[in-house]
Design a protein around this motif. Structure first.
Motif, PDB file in Angstrom:
ATOM      1  N   LYS A 101       0.827  -1.214   0.000  1.00 61.02           N
ATOM      2  CA  LYS A 101       0.000   0.000   0.000  1.00 61.02           C
ATOM      3  C   LYS A 101       0.858   1.261   0.000  1.00 61.02           C
ATOM      4  N   ASN A 128      -6.029  -2.787  -4.832  1.00 67.53           N
ATOM      5  CA  ASN A 128      -5.075  -1.784  -4.362  1.00 67.53           C
ATOM      6  C   ASN A 128      -5.706  -0.400  -4.377  1.00 67.53           C
ATOM      7  N   ASP A 129      -5.621   0.314  -3.275  1.00 65.11           N
ATOM      8  CA  ASP A 129      -6.198   1.659  -3.235  1.00 65.11           C
ATOM      9  C   ASP A 129      -5.141   2.759  -3.099  1.00 65.11           C
TER      10      ASP A 129
END
Length: 131
Positions: A101, A128-129
């Motif tokens: 991340k 995935n952010d």
């Protein structure tokens, strides 16, 4: 720069605490050189940006870097463009993107990622952010 020079730089970065950005774009670094550079990213938590675009890295070296990126929490920008990264490499970074991340910028342009690699990346990006 050659693989030998990349190894020397990697060794120096294992103890250096002031360099945060490393640009080794358009040299003659192969998988061997990137494997050596990747080793420094295990202990060096100050490098936030790595540009190795336009080299000769291929899937083997990139997969080693991906292994390091699974636990690295400092690298936020990675340019691995134009490095002959294909399906295996795309699959490896896809696995990383599911858990890492920290990475916020990833440049994979001009690599033959292949259809399956692109699909794997798309699925990882759904999870995935940070990118």
């Amino acid at each position: 720069l050659s693989d030998k020079a990349a190894t020397t730089i990697g060794n120096a970065l294992m103890i250096n605490r002031s360099i945060t950005s490393l640009n080794l774009k358009r040299n003659k670094i192969s998988s061997e050189g990137l494997i050596s550079l990747s080793a420094c990213l295990v202990s060096n938590t100050f490098i936030t940006s790595l540009d190795v675009g336009g080299n000769l890295i291929g899937d083997t070296g990139f997969m080693k870097l991906c292994t390091v990126l699974e636990t690295n929490t400092s690298l936020t920008e990675l340019d691995i463009s134009d490095n002959r990264i294909a399906g295996e490499g795309a699959s490896a970074i896809s696995s990383v993107l599911r858990i890492n991340k920290t990475l916020v910028t990833l440049n994979l342009t001009d690599n033959p990622l292949q259809y399956d690699g692109v699909m794997s990346l798309c699925k990882a990006l759904e999870i995935n952010d940070s990118l």
